[in-house]
Motif scaffolding. Structure first.
Motif, mmCIF file in Angstrom:
data_model
loop_
_atom_site.group_PDB
_atom_site.id
_atom_site.type_symbol
_atom_site.label_atom_id
_atom_site.label_comp_id
_atom_site.label_asym_id
_atom_site.label_seq_id
_atom_site.Cartn_x
_atom_site.Cartn_y
_atom_site.Cartn_z
ATOM 1 N N ARG A 197 -8.465 8.972 -0.766
ATOM 2 C CA ARG A 197 -8.210 7.545 -0.564
ATOM 3 C C ARG A 197 -6.883 7.339 0.164
ATOM 4 N N ASP B 219 -6.368 5.602 3.667
ATOM 5 C CA ASP B 219 -5.422 4.494 3.807
ATOM 6 C C ASP B 219 -4.536 4.676 5.039
ATOM 7 N N HIS C 141 1.129 4.615 -2.702
ATOM 8 C CA HIS C 141 1.250 6.033 -2.360
ATOM 9 C C HIS C 141 2.523 6.619 -2.977
ATOM 10 N N ALA D 164 0.827 -1.205 0.000
ATOM 11 C CA ALA D 164 0.000 0.000 0.000
ATOM 12 C C ALA D 164 0.864 1.259 0.000
ATOM 13 N N HIS E 125 -4.196 2.285 8.073
ATOM 14 C CA HIS E 125 -2.886 1.692 8.383
ATOM 15 C C HIS E 125 -2.570 1.834 9.867
#
Length: 358
Positions: free
Chosen positions: A117, A121, A58, A54, A125
């Motif tokens: 988003r 996230d 980013h 993830a 996280h």
């Protein structure tokens, strides 16, 4: 073309610097998760690898924004680079606790160049890392709690004892003897108390666990009465949940089980907690004694003892802060204030009832 698109096509130097910093931090955070995953197995390894993936998404967002402006890769923040090194060598719960704080401080929610988003996230996280860190805390909580609080109690109680006796006008040898006696008495008391406490907690948990032979009665239960549902209701399920679970058990679709997690791991082992408490209380209590062991007396010994204990209190407070996911500095200062407050009270009592008032 919208104003936002124009800004995107011609970013300012400040924008570029900020994006490059974000890019470096994302790369560093991904390295932390990869290093942690390399030291884990099973489900935790998969979760950490997914977090690293993830962060890679980013990272790609900032690469796309920067385009040719990305330039040579920057180094991540010193904090994240240290975490990556610690994760590679130790992979401990301390790293996870610090990463939890890092995820919670993400600036993306207030930055228009980061997508909604991405901000979501980062928030999620933080919750994922919180859950992983909590697993680690559960694994070490019993023994670690005894160690940290044992050291803290040793520091505070023996400093208070020594300063109080010093203020009364007693000579160095008497202060030293009192400090050693306080160390031994306190360490033995802490060790014994911790053993009894942990053993009692484990016995209470054992008494609350399902009887090992209770499952054998399921086959002979009256299906229509279904008293098995009462067991699950007594253990915290709602009436509907209990009935549904009991029906599954009686229908052979699942096996009888207790509700709620097994808490034995969080409580710890009685003997290991006792030994940790004894040793760490002694290690903390010996610190204020050191100046007197090396021949100092009077104000010089008191001030050096207070300085050494203050440094140790800052350390134990910071460790507790890191593991709890709170500010290490705030916890360290709180620990220092409590310890010095207790010492100040006993110093005042020593002056009040000391040899000078006789």
């Amino acid at each position: 073309m919208s104003l936002q698109d124009e800004n995107r096509s011609a970013p300012t130097a400040t924008d570029v610097r900020r994006w490059r910093r974000y890019l470096a931090d994302e790369r560093a955070e991904a390295a932390v998760y990869r290093n942690l995953a390399a030291r884990r197995t099973g489900e935790e390894r998969e979760i950490l690898a997914a977090l690293a993936e993830a962060e890679g998404r980013h990272e790609q967002h900032w690469i796309d924004l920067l385009g040719d402006r990305a330039g040579r890769p920057l180094r991540g923040s010193w904090r994240t680079r240290v975490l990556a090194a610690l994760a590679k060598r130790f992979g401990s719960v301390f790293v996870l606790a610090l990463m939890q704080r890092a995820e919670d401080r993400s600036p993306y929610a207030d930055d228009d160049d980061a997508t909604a988003r991405m901000a979501a996230d980062e928030r999620i996280h933080g919750e994922v890392v919180r859950g992983l860190a909590n697993r680690g805390r559960m694994r070490l909580s019993g023994t670690f709690r005894a160690a940290v609080f044992g050291a803290n109690d040793g520091l505070v109680s023996n400093l208070a004892l020594i300063i109080g006796i010093s203020a009364s006008g007693a000579d160095r040898h008497f202060v030293l003897l009192s400090g050693v006696a306080g160390l031994l008495a306190g360490a033995l008391s802490m060790g014994a108390g911790e053993y009894v406490s942990v053993r009692s907690q484990r016995e209470l948990l054992d008494a609350s666990a399902p009887h090992p032979e209770a499952g054998q009665a399921v086959a002979d239960l009256d299906v229509d009465a279904n008293e098995l549902a009462l067991v699950y209701r007594a253990r915290g399920m709602t009436e509907i949940e209990a009935q549904a679970h009991a029906d599954e058990v009686l229908g052979g679709r699942t096996v009888p089980s207790a509700t709620g997690p097994d808490e034995h791991e969080a409580v710890g082992n009685g003997m290991s907690a006792a030994v940790s408490s004894f040793l760490f209380f002694a290690s903390g209590a010996v610190i204020p004694v050191l100046p007197y062991l090396f021949g100092l007396e009077g104000w010089a010994a008191v001030l050096l003892a207070a300085l050494l204990v203050g440094i140790a209190l800052l350390g134990t407070g910071a460790v507790v802060g890191v593991l709890s996911g709170a500010s290490p500095l705030r916890r360290a200062l709180r620990q220092l204030a409590i310890g010095f407050g207790a010492a100040a009270v006993t110093y005042g009592l020593g002056l009040l009832f000391g040899t000078g008032s006789a």
